[in-house]
Design a protein around this motif. Structure first.
Motif, PDB file in Angstrom:
ATOM      1  N   ALA A  84     114.386  30.009  98.462  1.00 58.98           N
ATOM      2  CA  ALA A  84     113.468  29.790  97.344  1.00 58.98           C
ATOM      3  C   ALA A  84     114.145  28.961  96.256  1.00 58.98           C
ATOM      4  O   ALA A  84     113.502  28.108  95.629  1.00 58.98           O
ATOM      5  N   LYS A  85     115.430  29.183  96.024  1.00 58.63           N
ATOM      6  CA  LYS A  85     116.157  28.403  95.016  1.00 58.63           C
ATOM      7  C   LYS A  85     116.203  26.929  95.401  1.00 58.63           C
ATOM      8  O   LYS A  85     116.035  26.042  94.545  1.00 58.63           O
ATOM      9  N   GLU A  86     116.457  26.653  96.672  1.00 59.38           N
ATOM     10  CA  GLU A  86     116.514  25.263  97.125  1.00 59.38           C
ATOM     11  C   GLU A  86     115.155  24.599  97.002  1.00 59.38           C
ATOM     12  O   GLU A  86     115.053  23.440  96.570  1.00 59.38           O
ATOM     13  N   ARG A  87     114.107  25.321  97.374  1.00 54.06           N
ATOM     14  CA  ARG A  87     112.750  24.773  97.253  1.00 54.06           C
ATOM     15  C   ARG A  87     112.404  24.485  95.794  1.00 54.06           C
ATOM     16  O   ARG A  87     111.899  23.406  95.460  1.00 54.06           O
ATOM     17  N   ASP A  88     112.683  25.435  94.898  1.00 48.00           N
ATOM     18  CA  ASP A  88     112.340  25.263  93.485  1.00 48.00           C
ATOM     19  C   ASP A  88     113.137  24.124  92.850  1.00 48.00           C
ATOM     20  O   ASP A  88     112.622  23.400  91.996  1.00 48.00           O
ATOM     21  N   ALA A  89     114.406  23.979  93.261  1.00 47.87           N
ATOM     22  CA  ALA A  89     115.219  22.885  92.728  1.00 47.87           C
ATOM     23  C   ALA A  89     114.664  21.531  93.167  1.00 47.87           C
ATOM     24  O   ALA A  89     114.624  20.572  92.385  1.00 47.87           O
ATOM     25  N   ALA A  90     114.223  21.442  94.413  1.00 51.89           N
ATOM     26  CA  ALA A  90     113.651  20.191  94.918  1.00 51.89           C
ATOM     27  C   ALA A  90     112.347  19.862  94.198  1.00 51.89           C
ATOM     28  O   ALA A  90     112.087  18.707  93.842  1.00 51.89           O
ATOM     29  N   LEU A  91     111.501  20.874  93.967  1.00 52.88           N
ATOM     30  CA  LEU A  91     110.243  20.650  93.253  1.00 52.88           C
ATOM     31  C   LEU A  91     110.497  20.228  91.810  1.00 52.88           C
ATOM     32  O   LEU A  91     109.779  19.382  91.264  1.00 52.88           O
ATOM     33  N   ALA A  92     111.528  20.807  91.191  1.00 51.37           N
ATOM     34  CA  ALA A  92     111.876  20.406  89.826  1.00 51.37           C
ATOM     35  C   ALA A  92     112.307  18.945  89.789  1.00 51.37           C
ATOM     36  O   ALA A  92     111.958  18.196  88.874  1.00 51.37           O
ATOM     37  N   SER A  93     113.053  18.530  90.813  1.00 53.11           N
ATOM     38  CA  SER A  93     113.429  17.120  90.912  1.00 53.11           C
ATOM     39  C   SER A  93     112.190  16.238  91.023  1.00 53.11           C
ATOM     40  O   SER A  93     112.147  15.124  90.486  1.00 53.11           O
ATOM     41  N   GLY A  94     111.160  16.755  91.713  1.00 52.53           N
ATOM     42  CA  GLY A  94     109.902  16.012  91.804  1.00 52.53           C
ATOM     43  C   GLY A  94     109.261  15.787  90.448  1.00 52.53           C
ATOM     44  O   GLY A  94     108.667  14.732  90.198  1.00 52.53           O
ATOM     45  N   ALA A  95     109.364  16.773  89.554  1.00 56.29           N
ATOM     46  CA  ALA A  95     108.820  16.613  88.206  1.00 56.29           C
ATOM     47  C   ALA A  95     109.527  15.479  87.471  1.00 56.29           C
ATOM     48  O   ALA A  95     108.895  14.682  86.758  1.00 56.29           O
ATOM     49  N   PHE A  96     110.832  15.367  87.657  1.00 50.96           N
ATOM     50  CA  PHE A  96     111.575  14.281  87.012  1.00 50.96           C
ATOM     51  C   PHE A  96     111.213  12.936  87.647  1.00 50.96           C
ATOM     52  O   PHE A  96     111.180  11.903  86.963  1.00 50.96           O
ATOM     53  N   ALA A  97     110.956  12.945  88.961  1.00 51.91           N
ATOM     54  CA  ALA A  97     110.535  11.715  89.628  1.00 51.91           C
ATOM     55  C   ALA A  97     109.204  11.229  89.065  1.00 51.91           C
ATOM     56  O   ALA A  97     109.000  10.023  88.861  1.00 51.91           O
ATOM     57  N   TYR A  98     108.271  12.140  88.818  1.00 53.58           N
ATOM     58  CA  TYR A  98     106.999  11.763  88.191  1.00 53.58           C
ATOM     59  C   TYR A  98     107.251  11.109  86.837  1.00 53.58           C
ATOM     60  O   TYR A  98     106.610  10.110  86.479  1.00 53.58           O
ATOM     61  N   LEU A  99     108.162  11.687  86.079  1.00 53.45           N
ATOM     62  CA  LEU A  99     108.471  11.162  84.752  1.00 53.45           C
ATOM     63  C   LEU A  99     109.043   9.747  84.853  1.00 53.45           C
ATOM     64  O   LEU A  99     108.629   8.836  84.124  1.00 53.45           O
ATOM     65  N   VAL A 100     110.000   9.561  85.772  1.00 57.94           N
ATOM     66  CA  VAL A 100     110.591   8.235  85.972  1.00 57.94           C
ATOM     67  C   VAL A 100     109.540   7.256  86.481  1.00 57.94           C
ATOM     68  O   VAL A 100     109.470   6.098  86.037  1.00 57.94           O
ATOM     69  N   SER A 101     108.708   7.714  87.419  1.00 61.76           N
ATOM     70  CA  SER A 101     107.676   6.850  87.987  1.00 61.76           C
ATOM     71  C   SER A 101     106.711   6.369  86.909  1.00 61.76           C
ATOM     72  O   SER A 101     106.345   5.183  86.865  1.00 61.76           O
ATOM     73  N   ASP A 102     106.292   7.265  86.031  1.00 58.77           N
ATOM     74  CA  ASP A 102     105.382   6.872  84.949  1.00 58.77           C
ATOM     75  C   ASP A 102     106.043   5.873  84.014  1.00 58.77           C
ATOM     76  O   ASP A 102     105.392   4.933  83.536  1.00 58.77           O
ATOM     77  N   TRP A 103     107.320   6.066  83.748  1.00 58.82           N
ATOM     78  CA  TRP A 103     108.060   5.140  82.876  1.00 58.82           C
ATOM     79  C   TRP A 103     108.105   3.755  83.514  1.00 58.82           C
ATOM     80  O   TRP A 103     107.884   2.741  82.846  1.00 58.82           O
ATOM     81  N   ILE A 104     108.392   3.719  84.824  1.00 57.43           N
ATOM     82  CA  ILE A 104     108.472   2.440  85.536  1.00 57.43           C
ATOM     83  C   ILE A 104     107.106   1.762  85.585  1.00 57.43           C
ATOM     84  O   ILE A 104     106.976   0.549  85.332  1.00 57.43           O
ATOM     85  N   GLU A 105     106.060   2.532  85.896  1.00 61.28           N
ATOM     86  CA  GLU A 105     104.736   1.936  86.072  1.00 61.28           C
ATOM     87  C   GLU A 105     104.109   1.502  84.756  1.00 61.28           C
ATOM     88  O   GLU A 105     103.134   0.744  84.770  1.00 61.28           O
TER      89      GLU A 105
END
Length: 359
Positions: A84-105
């Motif tokens: 569960a820790k590994e899954r939650d850490a990966a999903l949290a990274s996804g939230a940062f990817a959304y943030l970076v993606s919005d900045w880029i776009e």
């Protein structure tokens, strides 16, 4: 105002439970719990300690709520193996990817999504052929899987999870598809993971991960058919090969020796007995952990071009991280660890360049 959801997100990213974070910060577990429930407003010293322990800029904890992939919307490559820790850490990274993606776009016009919806298709191999036909690929091997997917509007990010339990995951965010790849694995494994997640995107957009093992088998069959088209494989390998010959032949399709051997068995080119012997020999030679005759690792073409454009304006990943109040390492990890050019000066692009990729 202090944002409790960001505290919980940063804690999950660091794979910490509330009690463990409390011990590191020097407060009671109740304090962390109350902060995450917005029952208390933290004093400045506590915020500084939390930021220091978690390795996030202090400003991060005072931003707006972040959109995060959920375990209901994301299709993980190896759900059974991860904690569960590994899954939650990966999903949290996804939230940062959304943030970076919005900045880029906000600064670049990236390719729009160009995928088919094959959620009605029960034959993954037929869905793979349909997508190849939609993209005008014929039966030719995929030279660069990440470049192809990015050209079709899929946002691909890297997962720097340093664990083999989290291969990859994918999700739709409104009408934009995302794929996250773990770069710990071999180049061949990452290509297959990318094709596997492509299968989830076209086969299971409306189903979610609750389809479980069956959905994983479908995505696996899709990936094998997409990377190793039946007619091309039969034309190049009409008869059974030795393992040494498979190690040479696998470079054509950019897959592992194990993946090609399995594909040949499914196509009836290798008998069940021959395939079993091949699996034993692959294990005996240690090829499950060290791929023979390896291919170069693929990199993101979009992010490399984006960073080149930004560097020309003097904007580095460190500037992006500061703008987003993220640790610089998180931005670095997400964009495939591309090196930062030295000596750049700050600046702003004056227009949104169009990034056109030839697939």
């Amino acid at each position: 105002m202090f944002n409790p959801s960001r505290l919980a997100l940063a804690r999950r990213r660091r794979r910490l439970m509330g009690k463990a974070l409390a011990e590191l910060v020097g407060v009671s577990p109740v304090t962390i719990s109350r902060l995450e429930r917005a029952s208390n407003e933290p004093d400045p010293g506590t915020v500084d300690a939390i930021a220091r322990v978690l390795g996030f800029p202090r400003e991060f904890f005072f931003g707006d709520d972040l959109e995060e992939p959920t375990d209901q919307s994301a299709s993980f490559r190896s759900l059974a193996a991860m904690t569960a820790k590994e899954r939650d850490a990966a999903l949290a990274s996804g939230a940062f990817a959304y943030l970076v993606s919005d900045w880029i776009e906000a600064r670049f016009n990236l390719p729009d999504a160009d995928l088919i919806d094959a959620s009605h298709e029960r034959d993954p191999a037929r869905a793979a052929r349909a997508l190849r036909q939609h993209w005008g690929m014929g039966e030719q091997p995929v030279g660069h899987m990440i470049k192809l997917m990015e050209a079709k509007g899929i946002r691909i990010f890297s997962l720097a999870e340093n664990t083999r339990n989290v291969d990859a995951f994918s999700c739709w965010r409104d009408d934009t598809p995302y794929v996250f790849l773990n770069t710990v694995k071999s180049a061949e494994h990452s290509r297959f993971d990318a094709a596997h997640e492509l299968g989830h995107l076209v086969l299971h957009r409306h189903g979610g991960p609750q389809q479980g093992r069956f959905a994983e088998l479908e995505a696996h069959a899709f990936a094998a058919s997409f990377l190793m088209p039946q007619e091309d494989v039969r034309a190049k390998i009409p008869r059974a090969l030795s393992l040494n010959e498979i190690i040479i032949a696998k470079r054509r399709w950019g897959v592992s020796a194990s993946a090609l051997a399995y594909r040949l068995s499914k196509l009836g080119i290798l008998s069940e007995w021959q395939y079993r012997g091949m699996v034993i020999e692959i294990g005996r030679r240690g090829y499950r952990t060290s791929e023979p005759n390896p291919m170069p690792r693929e990199e993101s073409v979009v992010w490399k071009r984006v960073l080149s454009e930004l560097w020309a304006e003097g904007i580095t990943k460190s500037h992006i991280a500061r703008d987003l109040s993220l640790p610089a390492a998180e931005v670095e990890n997400l964009v495939f660890g591309l090196t930062e050019r030295k000596g750049a000066r700050p600046g702003e692009p004056t227009s949104k360049p169009n990034l056109q990729l030839v697939s």
